[in-house]
Design a protein around this motif. Sequence first.
Motif, PDB file in Angstrom:
ATOM      1  N   TYR A 259       0.836  -1.215   0.000  1.00 16.93           N
ATOM      2  CA  TYR A 259       0.000   0.000   0.000  1.00 16.93           C
ATOM      3  C   TYR A 259       0.864   1.256   0.000  1.00 16.93           C
ATOM      4  O   TYR A 259       0.604   2.205  -0.735  1.00 16.93           O
ATOM      5  CB  TYR A 259      -0.911  -0.016   1.229  1.00 16.93           C
ATOM      6  N   VAL A 260       1.911   1.256   0.827  1.00 12.18           N
ATOM      7  CA  VAL A 260       2.788   2.423   0.912  1.00 12.18           C
ATOM      8  C   VAL A 260       3.505   2.654  -0.407  1.00 12.18           C
ATOM      9  O   VAL A 260       3.688   3.805  -0.836  1.00 12.18           O
ATOM     10  CB  VAL A 260       3.806   2.242   2.067  1.00 12.18           C
TER      11      VAL A 260
ATOM     12  N   PHE B 113     -16.015  -0.716   9.946  1.00 13.45           N
ATOM     13  CA  PHE B 113     -14.786  -0.692   9.155  1.00 13.45           C
ATOM     14  C   PHE B 113     -14.997  -1.182   7.723  1.00 13.45           C
ATOM     15  O   PHE B 113     -14.055  -1.180   6.933  1.00 13.45           O
ATOM     16  CB  PHE B 113     -13.711  -1.578   9.819  1.00 13.45           C
ATOM     17  N   GLN B 114     -16.221  -1.591   7.402  1.00 14.21           N
ATOM     18  CA  GLN B 114     -16.458  -2.257   6.121  1.00 14.21           C
ATOM     19  C   GLN B 114     -16.098  -1.390   4.923  1.00 14.21           C
ATOM     20  O   GLN B 114     -15.556  -1.865   3.937  1.00 14.21           O
ATOM     21  CB  GLN B 114     -17.920  -2.708   6.049  1.00 14.21           C
TER      22      GLN B 114
ATOM     23  N   THR C 152      -5.348   4.970   6.325  1.00 12.47           N
ATOM     24  CA  THR C 152      -6.588   4.537   6.968  1.00 12.47           C
ATOM     25  C   THR C 152      -7.191   3.272   6.355  1.00 12.47           C
ATOM     26  O   THR C 152      -7.546   2.338   7.087  1.00 12.47           O
ATOM     27  CB  THR C 152      -7.632   5.666   6.951  1.00 12.47           C
ATOM     28  N   PRO C 153      -7.326   3.155   5.032  1.00 14.15           N
ATOM     29  CA  PRO C 153      -7.961   1.939   4.482  1.00 14.15           C
ATOM     30  C   PRO C 153      -7.207   0.657   4.816  1.00 14.15           C
ATOM     31  O   PRO C 153      -7.813  -0.325   5.255  1.00 14.15           O
ATOM     32  CB  PRO C 153      -7.966   2.211   2.968  1.00 14.15           C
ATOM     33  N   ILE C 154      -5.901   0.654   4.626  1.00 14.83           N
ATOM     34  CA  ILE C 154      -5.145  -0.574   4.857  1.00 14.83           C
ATOM     35  C   ILE C 154      -5.034  -0.866   6.352  1.00 14.83           C
ATOM     36  O   ILE C 154      -5.071  -2.036   6.773  1.00 14.83           O
ATOM     37  CB  ILE C 154      -3.737  -0.489   4.216  1.00 14.83           C
TER      38      ILE C 154
ATOM     39  N   VAL D 275     -12.767  -3.182   2.007  1.00 15.82           N
ATOM     40  CA  VAL D 275     -12.662  -3.579   0.595  1.00 15.82           C
ATOM     41  C   VAL D 275     -11.574  -2.782  -0.105  1.00 15.82           C
ATOM     42  O   VAL D 275     -10.729  -3.336  -0.822  1.00 15.82           O
ATOM     43  CB  VAL D 275     -14.016  -3.394  -0.118  1.00 15.82           C
ATOM     44  N   LYS D 276     -11.557  -1.465   0.115  1.00 12.42           N
ATOM     45  CA  LYS D 276     -10.541  -0.630  -0.516  1.00 12.42           C
ATOM     46  C   LYS D 276      -9.146  -1.004  -0.042  1.00 12.42           C
ATOM     47  O   LYS D 276      -8.203  -1.114  -0.828  1.00 12.42           O
ATOM     48  CB  LYS D 276     -10.825   0.841  -0.210  1.00 12.42           C
TER      49      LYS D 276
END
Length: 291
Positions: free
Chosen positions: A152-153, A276-277, A184-186, A281-282
């Motif tokens: 992700y990073v 957190f849903q 935030t997403p990961i 997914v993202k």
Amino acid sequence: MTFSTLNYAVFLLLVVICAYPFYYLIINSVSANDVSALGDVRLFPVGFHLSNFEQVFQANGLPLAAAISVARTVIGTVATVLASAFLGFMFTQDRMWGRRFWYRFVVVTMYFSAGLIPMFIIMKNLGLTNNFWVYVLPFVVQPFFIVLVKTYVEGMPRELQEAAEVDGAGVLRTFFMIYLPNMTPILATVAIFAAVTQWNSFQDTLIYITDQSLYTLQYLLYMFINQANSLAMAAQNAGGNLSSIADAASTQTPTSIRMTVSVIVILPIIFIYPLFQRYFVKGIMLGAVKG
């Protein structure tokens, strides 16, 4: 129009298939125990009652065990999220000494394990047996989560770090002020995985803990299920002299206890997951696919 109708019908069917197991657990936990034991409860509760939950909540040490489970889940999840975020970030830094070696060293632990006996010896030598921190420390570094965060990073703009360094920010300040707020997403994805693992775990209590004050909720309920099974077997083998045991078993069957315990264990996760849903997914998509 036909496609939309078919599409909605298919997804509605999938929702029913996914939701029915949870519904099945709930209706069996509140139905008459003798009917539930025969498997005759399928769509609606039969002989509605809440005595199963009353008996489970009356188990000795339940409040303390629940507090231990909540504490390990919260502390363990926060520690795992922070460690995964920081290591995932550091493994993208070219300036890190031996970066590739340490990254491979961490990842290889996904495929090899020392085994139960060596792990027990290590925990004992570290003084973690009969210690609350045995629930937290062994789970802090999770290679799978680190891989997700690192990927992700790597997808984030490199200019963010360059701009921070121009302003005089060091590595730690860049991580906490620039990267961490944008993960935030990961991090929500990692938090869900870590929280579910911590909440559901009971084998570490079985292996490392003998102090009853450190029993978790899941382990206590696991013991309660075993006691219910033993009670039912005693009732089946008992004669007239043990009528009291048979009477107790007739009001509480192993099936009803399993259903009730399952409902108690999964309800917190069911309520927390929707929060957190939208990030889940993202995060799982961006963390698993590079580019």
